[in-house]
Design an enzyme around this catalytic site. Structure first.
Site, PDB file in Angstrom:
ATOM      1  N   ASN A  11      28.627  17.645 -33.405  1.00 46.97           N
ATOM      2  CA  ASN A  11      29.094  16.283 -33.648  1.00 46.97           C
ATOM      3  C   ASN A  11      30.264  16.348 -34.651  1.00 46.97           C
ATOM      4  O   ASN A  11      30.110  16.860 -35.767  1.00 46.97           O
ATOM      5  CB  ASN A  11      27.928  15.453 -34.207  1.00 46.97           C
ATOM      6  CG  ASN A  11      28.310  14.017 -34.456  1.00 46.97           C
ATOM      7  OD1 ASN A  11      29.384  13.742 -34.970  1.00 46.97           O
ATOM      8  ND2 ASN A  11      27.433  13.097 -34.119  1.00 46.97           N
ATOM      9  N   ASP A  13      32.053  13.703 -35.818  1.00 50.52           N
ATOM     10  CA  ASP A  13      32.349  12.403 -36.451  1.00 50.52           C
ATOM     11  C   ASP A  13      32.918  12.543 -37.868  1.00 50.52           C
ATOM     12  O   ASP A  13      33.819  11.816 -38.265  1.00 50.52           O
ATOM     13  CB  ASP A  13      31.065  11.566 -36.586  1.00 50.52           C
ATOM     14  CG  ASP A  13      30.521  11.106 -35.254  1.00 50.52           C
ATOM     15  OD1 ASP A  13      31.205  11.281 -34.223  1.00 50.52           O
ATOM     16  OD2 ASP A  13      29.387  10.582 -35.238  1.00 50.52           O
ATOM     17  N   HIS A  14      32.329  13.487 -38.624  1.00 49.56           N
ATOM     18  CA  HIS A  14      32.675  13.486 -40.048  1.00 49.56           C
ATOM     19  C   HIS A  14      33.965  14.236 -40.361  1.00 49.56           C
ATOM     20  O   HIS A  14      34.445  14.181 -41.488  1.00 49.56           O
ATOM     21  CB  HIS A  14      31.472  13.933 -40.873  1.00 49.56           C
ATOM     22  CG  HIS A  14      30.363  12.926 -40.702  1.00 49.56           C
ATOM     23  ND1 HIS A  14      30.503  11.619 -41.101  1.00 49.56           N
ATOM     24  CD2 HIS A  14      29.149  13.003 -40.093  1.00 49.56           C
ATOM     25  CE1 HIS A  14      29.409  10.936 -40.772  1.00 49.56           C
ATOM     26  NE2 HIS A  14      28.575  11.756 -40.163  1.00 49.56           N
ATOM     27  N   HIS A  47      30.519   9.746 -31.909  1.00 54.36           N
ATOM     28  CA  HIS A  47      29.947   8.389 -31.955  1.00 54.36           C
ATOM     29  C   HIS A  47      31.064   7.410 -32.251  1.00 54.36           C
ATOM     30  O   HIS A  47      31.624   7.411 -33.341  1.00 54.36           O
ATOM     31  CB  HIS A  47      28.870   8.355 -33.055  1.00 54.36           C
ATOM     32  CG  HIS A  47      28.138   7.057 -33.162  1.00 54.36           C
ATOM     33  ND1 HIS A  47      27.110   6.880 -34.054  1.00 54.36           N
ATOM     34  CD2 HIS A  47      28.263   5.873 -32.504  1.00 54.36           C
ATOM     35  CE1 HIS A  47      26.625   5.650 -33.936  1.00 54.36           C
ATOM     36  NE2 HIS A  47      27.318   5.015 -33.015  1.00 54.36           N
ATOM     37  N   ARG A  49      31.683   4.173 -33.320  1.00 53.28           N
ATOM     38  CA  ARG A  49      30.925   3.060 -33.918  1.00 53.28           C
ATOM     39  C   ARG A  49      31.694   1.761 -33.736  1.00 53.28           C
ATOM     40  O   ARG A  49      32.926   1.757 -33.640  1.00 53.28           O
ATOM     41  CB  ARG A  49      30.678   3.331 -35.409  1.00 53.28           C
ATOM     42  CG  ARG A  49      29.724   4.488 -35.646  1.00 53.28           C
ATOM     43  CD  ARG A  49      29.327   4.563 -37.109  1.00 53.28           C
ATOM     44  NE  ARG A  49      28.432   3.490 -37.462  1.00 53.28           N
ATOM     45  CZ  ARG A  49      27.115   3.643 -37.691  1.00 53.28           C
ATOM     46  NH1 ARG A  49      26.560   4.825 -37.638  1.00 53.28           N
ATOM     47  NH2 ARG A  49      26.379   2.600 -38.001  1.00 53.28           N
ATOM     48  N   ARG A  53      34.396   3.390 -38.075  1.00 55.75           N
ATOM     49  CA  ARG A  53      34.508   3.960 -39.426  1.00 55.75           C
ATOM     50  C   ARG A  53      34.912   5.427 -39.398  1.00 55.75           C
ATOM     51  O   ARG A  53      35.421   5.944 -40.363  1.00 55.75           O
ATOM     52  CB  ARG A  53      33.228   3.763 -40.214  1.00 55.75           C
ATOM     53  CG  ARG A  53      32.073   4.628 -39.759  1.00 55.75           C
ATOM     54  CD  ARG A  53      30.865   4.393 -40.606  1.00 55.75           C
ATOM     55  NE  ARG A  53      30.342   3.037 -40.429  1.00 55.75           N
ATOM     56  CZ  ARG A  53      29.092   2.686 -40.776  1.00 55.75           C
ATOM     57  NH1 ARG A  53      28.289   3.565 -41.343  1.00 55.75           N
ATOM     58  NH2 ARG A  53      28.661   1.472 -40.576  1.00 55.75           N
ATOM     59  N   GLU A  74      28.263   8.978 -27.975  1.00 55.38           N
ATOM     60  CA  GLU A  74      27.216   8.152 -28.579  1.00 55.38           C
ATOM     61  C   GLU A  74      27.749   6.741 -28.783  1.00 55.38           C
ATOM     62  O   GLU A  74      28.875   6.572 -29.299  1.00 55.38           O
ATOM     63  CB  GLU A  74      26.813   8.712 -29.945  1.00 55.38           C
ATOM     64  CG  GLU A  74      26.063  10.011 -29.860  1.00 55.38           C
ATOM     65  CD  GLU A  74      25.671  10.520 -31.234  1.00 55.38           C
ATOM     66  OE1 GLU A  74      24.966  11.542 -31.275  1.00 55.38           O
ATOM     67  OE2 GLU A  74      26.070   9.917 -32.263  1.00 55.38           O
ATOM     68  N   THR A 105      22.892   6.549 -38.453  1.00 52.36           N
ATOM     69  CA  THR A 105      21.941   5.977 -37.507  1.00 52.36           C
ATOM     70  C   THR A 105      20.539   6.193 -38.072  1.00 52.36           C
ATOM     71  O   THR A 105      20.022   7.296 -38.029  1.00 52.36           O
ATOM     72  CB  THR A 105      22.079   6.667 -36.143  1.00 52.36           C
ATOM     73  OG1 THR A 105      23.471   6.723 -35.820  1.00 52.36           O
ATOM     74  CG2 THR A 105      21.343   5.915 -35.067  1.00 52.36           C
ATOM     75  N   GLU A 155      16.750  11.699 -26.692  1.00 48.02           N
ATOM     76  CA  GLU A 155      17.034  12.517 -27.870  1.00 48.02           C
ATOM     77  C   GLU A 155      16.078  12.064 -28.962  1.00 48.02           C
ATOM     78  O   GLU A 155      16.058  10.889 -29.337  1.00 48.02           O
ATOM     79  CB  GLU A 155      18.497  12.356 -28.315  1.00 48.02           C
ATOM     80  CG  GLU A 155      18.794  13.184 -29.554  1.00 48.02           C
ATOM     81  CD  GLU A 155      20.271  13.421 -29.795  1.00 48.02           C
ATOM     82  OE1 GLU A 155      21.058  13.430 -28.836  1.00 48.02           O
ATOM     83  OE2 GLU A 155      20.621  13.607 -30.977  1.00 48.02           O
ATOM     84  N   HIS A 198      19.701  14.855 -35.676  1.00 52.86           N
ATOM     85  CA  HIS A 198      19.912  14.020 -36.859  1.00 52.86           C
ATOM     86  C   HIS A 198      19.386  14.733 -38.095  1.00 52.86           C
ATOM     87  O   HIS A 198      18.203  15.008 -38.206  1.00 52.86           O
ATOM     88  CB  HIS A 198      19.278  12.631 -36.771  1.00 52.86           C
ATOM     89  CG  HIS A 198      20.033  11.632 -37.608  1.00 52.86           C
ATOM     90  ND1 HIS A 198      19.888  11.565 -38.969  1.00 52.86           N
ATOM     91  CD2 HIS A 198      20.980  10.736 -37.289  1.00 52.86           C
ATOM     92  CE1 HIS A 198      20.703  10.647 -39.448  1.00 52.86           C
ATOM     93  NE2 HIS A 198      21.386  10.136 -38.446  1.00 52.86           N
ATOM     94  N   GLY A 199      20.325  15.042 -38.985  1.00 47.12           N
ATOM     95  CA  GLY A 199      19.975  15.615 -40.279  1.00 47.12           C
ATOM     96  C   GLY A 199      19.638  17.099 -40.251  1.00 47.12           C
ATOM     97  O   GLY A 199      19.223  17.646 -41.274  1.00 47.12           O
ATOM     98  N   GLY A 220      25.782  17.542 -36.695  1.00 42.20           N
ATOM     99  CA  GLY A 220      27.117  17.218 -37.167  1.00 42.20           C
ATOM    100  C   GLY A 220      27.310  17.353 -38.658  1.00 42.20           C
ATOM    101  O   GLY A 220      27.914  18.310 -39.148  1.00 42.20           O
TER     102      GLY A 220
END
Ligand code: PXP
Length: 248
Positions: A11, A13-14, A47, A49, A53, A74, A105, A155, A198-199, A220
């Site tokens: 991922n 995104d960041h 993702h 959003r 963002r 996503e 999320t 997921e 996630h995480g 991610g």
């Protein structure tokens, strides 16, 4: 890829979060995506959003153009996002809950109470050839509902497990892990493809990677953070190594 091999979706995104902190063009998420591909990612996750963002519409356009691996798009279950997905027809669409005020999320999607609405929402995406995945908690009711509405993939949200590990709450971590284990097997028994994410970090990935029913992990934030210290390629390579080791 053998049936037993676990796919890694990176991922990005960041990378966009850091770019947007200054509003310029770098670091470029597309460059990160290509590097991730070279480093062994089996797919790229992004993702879009509602508040844009991090990932932008232009990033999605670019990813669709440059990627050689599948894009896992996503998105929230909104008409705007559905239109964008139908325009691009990415390999996979993962429906996630989204509230503007949350940092990330935070929970799985409430499928059981929204069955009709979600069934109608995902039908055109499936018809367009996207593999539809639903991001949910390890909860039998939600898995059954995801199956009934016609999702091909679920997921499982690993956030609560990862938080419990990070906080040193061993009993809670074990309970979360057990629920994830049971629900992976349950979803698989219904014929659903099982993903998780996630995480996840180097400390938490292996118990999840060891579940034989899980086919893909989407990771991610930790990887992008780790890239600051060791570079993106080695950060991904180490995650890949840990996943393969856990898979045995
Ligand atoms: N899977 C889903 C459905 C997500 O929403 C996210 C976060 O965007 C991830 C995986 C990746 O989570 P993390 O960035 O914490 O690794």
């Amino acid at each position: 890829m053998s049936d037993n091999q676990l796919r890694l979706g990176v991922n990005i995104d960041h990378v966009a979060t850091v770019r947007n902190a200054r509003g310029g063009a770098y670091p470029d998420p597309l460059r990160a995506a290509k590097l991730a591909e070279e480093a062994g990612a089996d797919g790229i996750t992004a993702h879009l959003r509602e508040d844009r963002r991090h990932i932008s519409d232009a990033d999605i356009d670019g990813l669709m153009e440059v990627l050689s691996v599948p894009l896992n798009f996503e998105m929230a279950a909104t008409p705007e996002m559905q239109k964008i997905a139908l325009r691009h027809k990415p390999h996979a669409v993962c429906i996630v809950p989204e509230k503007r005020e949350e940092r990330t999320t935070e929970g799985g999607l409430e499928v059981a109470r929204e069955e009709n609405k979600l069934a109608h929402f995902i039908a055109p995406l499936r018809d367009a050839g996207c593999r539809v995945s639903i991001f949910i908690a390890a909860d039998q009711r939600q898995i059954e509902a995801a199956h009934r509405i016609g999702a091909e993939v679920i997921e499982l949200h690993t956030g609560a497990y990862c938080d419990a590990v990070a906080d040193g709450h061993v009993d809670a971590a074990n309970r979360e892990l057990e629920a994830l284990r049971e629900m992976s097997a349950f979803a698989y028994s219904l014929g659903l493809e099982v993903h998780a994410g996630h995480g996840l970090t180097y400390d938490t990935v292996q118990p999840i990677a060891a579940f034989p029913e899980v086919r893909e992990l989407n990771i991610g934030h930790f990887l992008i953070g780790e890239a600051i210290f060791r570079g993106l390629t080695p950060a991904i390579a180490e995650m890949r190594r840990l996943m393969d080791e856990a898979r045995g």
